[in-house]
Design a protein around this motif. Structure first.
Motif, PDB file in Angstrom:
ATOM      1  N   ASN A   1     -45.238 160.662 -17.212  1.00  0.00           N
ATOM      2  CA  ASN A   1     -45.840 160.715 -15.885  1.00  0.00           C
ATOM      3  C   ASN A   1     -44.707 160.593 -14.876  1.00  0.00           C
ATOM      4  O   ASN A   1     -44.053 159.560 -14.814  1.00  0.00           O
ATOM      5  N   LYS A   2     -44.460 161.645 -14.118  1.00  0.00           N
ATOM      6  CA  LYS A   2     -43.381 161.670 -13.125  1.00  0.00           C
ATOM      7  C   LYS A   2     -42.031 161.310 -13.747  1.00  0.00           C
ATOM      8  O   LYS A   2     -41.253 160.547 -13.204  1.00  0.00           O
ATOM      9  N   GLY A   3     -41.776 161.854 -14.934  1.00  0.00           N
ATOM     10  CA  GLY A   3     -40.480 161.663 -15.583  1.00  0.00           C
ATOM     11  C   GLY A   3     -40.328 160.385 -16.369  1.00  0.00           C
ATOM     12  O   GLY A   3     -39.284 160.130 -16.944  1.00  0.00           O
ATOM     13  N   ARG A   4     -41.350 159.541 -16.418  1.00  0.00           N
ATOM     14  CA  ARG A   4     -41.291 158.286 -17.155  1.00  0.00           C
ATOM     15  C   ARG A   4     -42.418 158.257 -18.175  1.00  0.00           C
ATOM     16  O   ARG A   4     -43.429 158.917 -18.020  1.00  0.00           O
ATOM     17  N   TYR A   5     -42.269 157.437 -19.223  1.00  0.00           N
ATOM     18  CA  TYR A   5     -43.321 157.289 -20.220  1.00  0.00           C
ATOM     19  C   TYR A   5     -44.111 156.015 -19.948  1.00  0.00           C
ATOM     20  O   TYR A   5     -43.534 154.964 -19.663  1.00  0.00           O
ATOM     21  N   PHE A   6     -45.432 156.147 -20.025  1.00  0.00           N
ATOM     22  CA  PHE A   6     -46.327 155.016 -19.802  1.00  0.00           C
ATOM     23  C   PHE A   6     -47.375 154.980 -20.913  1.00  0.00           C
ATOM     24  O   PHE A   6     -47.770 156.022 -21.425  1.00  0.00           O
ATOM     25  N   PRO A   7     -47.860 153.767 -21.256  1.00  0.00           N
ATOM     26  CA  PRO A   7     -48.916 153.695 -22.264  1.00  0.00           C
ATOM     27  C   PRO A   7     -50.237 154.197 -21.684  1.00  0.00           C
ATOM     28  O   PRO A   7     -50.587 153.868 -20.549  1.00  0.00           O
ATOM     29  N   GLY A   8     -50.950 154.985 -22.462  1.00  0.00           N
ATOM     30  CA  GLY A   8     -52.257 155.474 -22.018  1.00  0.00           C
ATOM     31  C   GLY A   8     -53.365 154.492 -22.317  1.00  0.00           C
ATOM     32  O   GLY A   8     -54.405 154.490 -21.672  1.00  0.00           O
ATOM     33  N   ARG A   9     -53.118 153.634 -23.320  1.00  0.00           N
ATOM     34  CA  ARG A   9     -54.103 152.609 -23.657  1.00  0.00           C
ATOM     35  C   ARG A   9     -53.389 151.350 -24.136  1.00  0.00           C
ATOM     36  O   ARG A   9     -52.302 151.418 -24.697  1.00  0.00           O
ATOM     37  N   ILE A  10     -54.027 150.217 -23.900  1.00  0.00           N
ATOM     38  CA  ILE A  10     -53.520 148.920 -24.342  1.00  0.00           C
ATOM     39  C   ILE A  10     -54.660 148.226 -25.086  1.00  0.00           C
ATOM     40  O   ILE A  10     -55.770 148.114 -24.554  1.00  0.00           O
ATOM     41  N   ARG A  11     -54.383 147.790 -26.313  1.00  0.00           N
ATOM     42  CA  ARG A  11     -55.406 147.127 -27.117  1.00  0.00           C
ATOM     43  C   ARG A  11     -55.105 145.634 -27.176  1.00  0.00           C
ATOM     44  O   ARG A  11     -53.980 145.226 -27.476  1.00  0.00           O
ATOM     45  N   PHE A  12     -56.111 144.810 -26.899  1.00  0.00           N
ATOM     46  CA  PHE A  12     -56.015 143.355 -26.924  1.00  0.00           C
ATOM     47  C   PHE A  12     -56.919 142.853 -28.044  1.00  0.00           C
ATOM     48  O   PHE A  12     -58.111 143.150 -28.051  1.00  0.00           O
ATOM     49  N   ARG A  13     -56.330 142.126 -29.009  1.00  0.00           N
ATOM     50  CA  ARG A  13     -57.125 141.629 -30.135  1.00  0.00           C
ATOM     51  C   ARG A  13     -57.009 140.112 -30.230  1.00  0.00           C
ATOM     52  O   ARG A  13     -55.915 139.563 -30.285  1.00  0.00           O
ATOM     53  N   ASP A  14     -58.179 139.455 -30.233  1.00  0.00           N
ATOM     54  CA  ASP A  14     -58.258 138.013 -30.447  1.00  0.00           C
ATOM     55  C   ASP A  14     -59.063 137.816 -31.730  1.00  0.00           C
ATOM     56  O   ASP A  14     -60.293 137.868 -31.723  1.00  0.00           O
ATOM     57  N   SER A  15     -58.365 137.646 -32.845  1.00  0.00           N
ATOM     58  CA  SER A  15     -59.024 137.530 -34.147  1.00  0.00           C
ATOM     59  C   SER A  15     -59.914 136.292 -34.227  1.00  0.00           C
ATOM     60  O   SER A  15     -60.981 136.332 -34.846  1.00  0.00           O
ATOM     61  N   ALA A  16     -59.492 135.198 -33.599  1.00  0.00           N
ATOM     62  CA  ALA A  16     -60.259 133.954 -33.663  1.00  0.00           C
ATOM     63  C   ALA A  16     -61.632 134.119 -33.018  1.00  0.00           C
ATOM     64  O   ALA A  16     -62.618 133.542 -33.468  1.00  0.00           O
ATOM     65  N   ALA A  17     -61.723 134.912 -31.960  1.00  0.00           N
ATOM     66  CA  ALA A  17     -62.987 135.121 -31.260  1.00  0.00           C
ATOM     67  C   ALA A  17     -63.662 136.426 -31.673  1.00  0.00           C
ATOM     68  O   ALA A  17     -64.666 136.815 -31.097  1.00  0.00           O
ATOM     69  N   ASN A  18     -63.081 137.106 -32.670  1.00  0.00           N
ATOM     70  CA  ASN A  18     -63.608 138.396 -33.134  1.00  0.00           C
ATOM     71  C   ASN A  18     -63.809 139.349 -31.955  1.00  0.00           C
ATOM     72  O   ASN A  18     -64.872 139.953 -31.791  1.00  0.00           O
ATOM     73  N   THR A  19     -62.763 139.464 -31.116  1.00  0.00           N
ATOM     74  CA  THR A  19     -62.843 140.272 -29.898  1.00  0.00           C
ATOM     75  C   THR A  19     -61.767 141.342 -29.894  1.00  0.00           C
ATOM     76  O   THR A  19     -60.616 141.083 -30.222  1.00  0.00           O
ATOM     77  N   LEU A  20     -62.168 142.550 -29.508  1.00  0.00           N
ATOM     78  CA  LEU A  20     -61.238 143.661 -29.334  1.00  0.00           C
ATOM     79  C   LEU A  20     -61.548 144.323 -28.004  1.00  0.00           C
ATOM     80  O   LEU A  20     -62.685 144.712 -27.743  1.00  0.00           O
ATOM     81  N   ILE A  21     -60.534 144.447 -27.144  1.00  0.00           N
ATOM     82  CA  ILE A  21     -60.674 145.092 -25.836  1.00  0.00           C
ATOM     83  C   ILE A  21     -59.636 146.197 -25.764  1.00  0.00           C
ATOM     84  O   ILE A  21     -58.471 145.979 -26.089  1.00  0.00           O
ATOM     85  N   VAL A  22     -60.024 147.385 -25.336  1.00  0.00           N
ATOM     86  CA  VAL A  22     -59.095 148.485 -25.123  1.00  0.00           C
ATOM     87  C   VAL A  22     -59.096 148.807 -23.637  1.00  0.00           C
ATOM     88  O   VAL A  22     -60.144 149.108 -23.060  1.00  0.00           O
ATOM     89  N   ALA A  23     -57.932 148.710 -23.011  1.00  0.00           N
ATOM     90  CA  ALA A  23     -57.793 148.956 -21.573  1.00  0.00           C
ATOM     91  C   ALA A  23     -57.068 150.267 -21.329  1.00  0.00           C
ATOM     92  O   ALA A  23     -56.158 150.630 -22.082  1.00  0.00           O
ATOM     93  N   THR A  24     -57.447 150.969 -20.274  1.00  0.00           N
ATOM     94  CA  THR A  24     -56.790 152.195 -19.863  1.00  0.00           C
ATOM     95  C   THR A  24     -56.118 151.936 -18.512  1.00  0.00           C
ATOM     96  O   THR A  24     -56.818 151.771 -17.509  1.00  0.00           O
ATOM     97  N   PRO A  25     -54.785 151.864 -18.467  1.00  0.00           N
ATOM     98  CA  PRO A  25     -54.097 151.637 -17.193  1.00  0.00           C
ATOM     99  C   PRO A  25     -54.364 152.792 -16.222  1.00  0.00           C
ATOM    100  O   PRO A  25     -54.389 153.953 -16.613  1.00  0.00           O
ATOM    101  N   VAL A  26     -54.567 152.455 -14.950  1.00  0.00           N
ATOM    102  CA  VAL A  26     -54.835 153.495 -13.956  1.00  0.00           C
ATOM    103  C   VAL A  26     -53.828 153.488 -12.802  1.00  0.00           C
ATOM    104  O   VAL A  26     -53.783 154.421 -12.018  1.00  0.00           O
ATOM    105  N   GLU A  27     -53.020 152.443 -12.716  1.00  0.00           N
ATOM    106  CA  GLU A  27     -52.053 152.363 -11.622  1.00  0.00           C
ATOM    107  C   GLU A  27     -50.754 151.772 -12.148  1.00  0.00           C
ATOM    108  O   GLU A  27     -50.764 150.793 -12.888  1.00  0.00           O
ATOM    109  N   TYR A  28     -49.630 152.378 -11.765  1.00  0.00           N
ATOM    110  CA  TYR A  28     -48.306 151.932 -12.207  1.00  0.00           C
ATOM    111  C   TYR A  28     -47.400 151.747 -11.002  1.00  0.00           C
ATOM    112  O   TYR A  28     -47.546 152.444 -10.009  1.00  0.00           O
ATOM    113  N   GLU A  29     -46.460 150.847 -11.137  1.00  0.00           N
ATOM    114  CA  GLU A  29     -45.399 150.710 -10.139  1.00  0.00           C
ATOM    115  C   GLU A  29     -44.091 151.052 -10.848  1.00  0.00           C
ATOM    116  O   GLU A  29     -43.682 150.364 -11.775  1.00  0.00           O
TER     117      GLU A  29
END
Length: 73
Positions: free
Chosen positions: A31-59
């Motif tokens: 994106n504009k000559g730089r590489y950025f992650p399209g998705r970020i996965r957050f895993r909390d095994s103790a709470a049996n939780t999985l969240i996938v985030a899609t970044p929409v704004e970068y600095e």
């Protein structure tokens, strides 16, 4: 060609008490000559939780103090 972007793929958050939380960065794209992650996965095994985030704004190239990169001893 070379990239000025640090491509982080995994990270671990270790709270003082409790299990480690795991982050995964993937689907990197240029994106504009730089590489950025399209998705970020957050895993909390103790709470049996999985969240996938899609970044929409970068600095790009924010001003950072050198102390940000110092390791605690």
């Amino acid at each position: 060609t070379s990239s000025d972007t640090l491509e982080v793929y995994t990270a671990v958050i270790s709270p003082p008490s409790g299990e480690a939380l795991h982050l995964s960065y993937f689907d990197y794209a240029r994106n504009k000559g730089r590489y950025f992650p399209g998705r970020i996965r957050f895993r909390d095994s103790a709470a049996n939780t999985l969240i996938v985030a899609t970044p929409v704004e970068y600095e790009v190239n924010p001003k950072l103090e050198a102390s940000v990169f110092e390791l605690d001893e």
